[in-house]
Design a protein around this motif. Structure first.
Motif, PDB file in Angstrom:
ATOM      1  N   PRO A   1       0.689  -1.176   0.082  1.00  0.00           N
ATOM      2  CA  PRO A   1       0.072  -0.057  -0.077  1.00  0.00           C
ATOM      3  C   PRO A   1       0.859   1.322  -0.028  1.00  0.00           C
ATOM      4  N   ASN A   2       0.223   2.457  -0.186  1.00  0.00           N
ATOM      5  CA  ASN A   2       0.837   3.683   0.015  1.00  0.00           C
ATOM      6  C   ASN A   2       2.003   3.796  -0.978  1.00  0.00           C
TER       7      ASN A   2
ATOM      8  N   GLU B   1       7.713   3.293  -2.157  1.00  0.00           N
ATOM      9  CA  GLU B   1       6.861   3.143  -0.989  1.00  0.00           C
ATOM     10  C   GLU B   1       6.857   4.197  -0.132  1.00  0.00           C
TER      11      GLU B   1
ATOM     12  N   THR C   1       6.030   5.007   3.079  1.00  0.00           N
ATOM     13  CA  THR C   1       6.548   5.152   4.665  1.00  0.00           C
ATOM     14  C   THR C   1       8.025   4.823   4.753  1.00  0.00           C
TER      15      THR C   1
HETATM   16  C1  LIG Z   1      -0.207   4.623   4.820  1.00  0.00           C
HETATM   17  O1  LIG Z   1      -0.170   6.129   4.855  1.00  0.00           O
HETATM   18  C2  LIG Z   1      -1.030   6.433   5.928  1.00  0.00           C
HETATM   19  C3  LIG Z   1      -0.668   7.944   5.811  1.00  0.00           C
HETATM   20  O2  LIG Z   1       0.392   8.508   5.414  1.00  0.00           O
HETATM   21  C4  LIG Z   1      -0.529   5.712   7.194  1.00  0.00           C
HETATM   22  O3  LIG Z   1      -1.357   6.166   8.342  1.00  0.00           O
HETATM   23  C5  LIG Z   1      -0.831   4.255   7.093  1.00  0.00           C
HETATM   24  O4  LIG Z   1      -0.244   3.825   8.238  1.00  0.00           O
HETATM   25  C6  LIG Z   1       0.072   3.699   5.979  1.00  0.00           C
HETATM   26  N1  LIG Z   1      -0.132   2.360   5.696  1.00  0.00           N
HETATM   27  C7  LIG Z   1       0.630   1.476   5.752  1.00  0.00           C
HETATM   28  C8  LIG Z   1       0.705  -0.086   5.524  1.00  0.00           C
HETATM   29  O5  LIG Z   1       2.035   2.006   5.649  1.00  0.00           O
END
Ligand SMILES: *[C@@H]1O[C@H](CO)[C@@H](O)[C@H](O)[C@H]1NC(C)=O
Ligand SMILES: *[C@@H]1O[C@H](CO)[C@@H](O)[C@H](O)[C@H]1NC(C)=O
Ligand SMILES: *[C@@H]1O[C@H](CO)[C@@H](O)[C@H](O)[C@H]1NC(C)=O
Ligand SMILES: *[C@@H]1O[C@H](CO)[C@@H](O)[C@H](O)[C@H]1NC(C)=O
Length: 199
Positions: A121-122, A137, A139
């Motif tokens: 995701p993200n 990615e 994060t």
């Molecule tokens: C994706 O990004 C959102 C906001 O930036 C964050 O709250 C969420 O934990 C992230 N999900 C993952 C799986 O890293």
């Protein structure tokens, strides 16, 4: 007349881009579920490179590519769907549910994909100042796919031509079929992995 119009349009695009930059709307990034459609572009942060849809000279087919923003005469230095053109102007570029960069036609069929397996995701896609298009990615900021590892026919500074001796996977340049067709052509420049490294 045609030439003048083309130059004016490019000039207009550059103007429009700087206009957008000024007001903070121009972006070098697409994050799902956002997309760009034909006629829209993203621009690298330094304003050197544009990513968008184009038709090669004497062609009506549409391709997603990257080109120099400030030079009206250069052609695309990288093409995504080079072997599978869009026939209409209803294509879009986005990030698919499985986290890949995809080019979709008007019926939402996948015309081209970055083909990375494993859903994460993200993810977002960013056009860097080097002209490299990266899928990352958010994060961890790790790069999952980059256009510099999948070049078309143009070599850019910081790009590396390479060959993996174990997998046989190569990063190489391949010529266009013709000026009006960016499909993989006859010539390639890379490293041969069969004997001693050889260019
Ligand atoms: C994706 O990004 C959102 C906001 O930036 C964050 O709250 C969420 O934990 C992230 N999900 C993952 C799986 O890293
Ligand atoms: C494009 O088409 C014109 C007219 O048919 C022709 O003169 C020209 O050479 C073509 N350009 C390319 C790059 O194929
Ligand atoms: C993705 O995979 C499909 C089917 O295997 C292939 O036709 C296509 O060329 C691949 N795309 C890229 C960018 O490698
Ligand atoms: C990922 O990062 C980009 C750029 O910072 C941001 O625009 C986008 O909203 C982020 N996407 C997610 C899903 O967090």
């Amino acid at each position: 007349m045609g030439l003048v119009r083309t130059i004016n349009l490019s000039y207009f695009l550059v103007l429009l881009s700087s206009f957008c930059l000024q007001f903070g709307h121009a972006t070098d990034t697409i994050a799902a579920p956002n997309f760009i459609k034909d006629s829209e572009t993203i621009i690298s942060n330094d304003g050197e490179f544009l990513l968008g849809f184009f038709s090669p000279v004497n062609s009506t087919y549409r391709y997603v590519g990257i080109w120099y923003a400030k030079v009206s005469t250069t052609r695309a230095i990288w093409v995504a769907n080079r072997n599978k053109p869009l026939k209409t102007t209803s294509g879009i570029l986005t990030i698919s549910k499985d986290g890949n960069i995809v080019v979709l036609d008007g019926e939402k069929n996948i015309i081209w994909s970055s083909n990375v397996t494993g859903s994460v995701p993200n993810r977002s896609v960013q056009l860097l100042d080097s002209g490299n298009l990266v899928l990352q990615e958010n994060t961890t900021a790790s790069i999952i796919w980059e256009s510099f590892q999948h070049p078309s026919d143009s070599f850019l500074p910081t790009m590396k031509i390479s060959a993996n001796i174990i997998t046989g996977e190569k990063v190489q340049l391949t010529s266009w079929k013709s000026q009006s067709d960016p499909a993989v052509g006859t010539f390639s420049l890379g490293i041969s992995v069969f004997n001693l490294p050889e260019i």
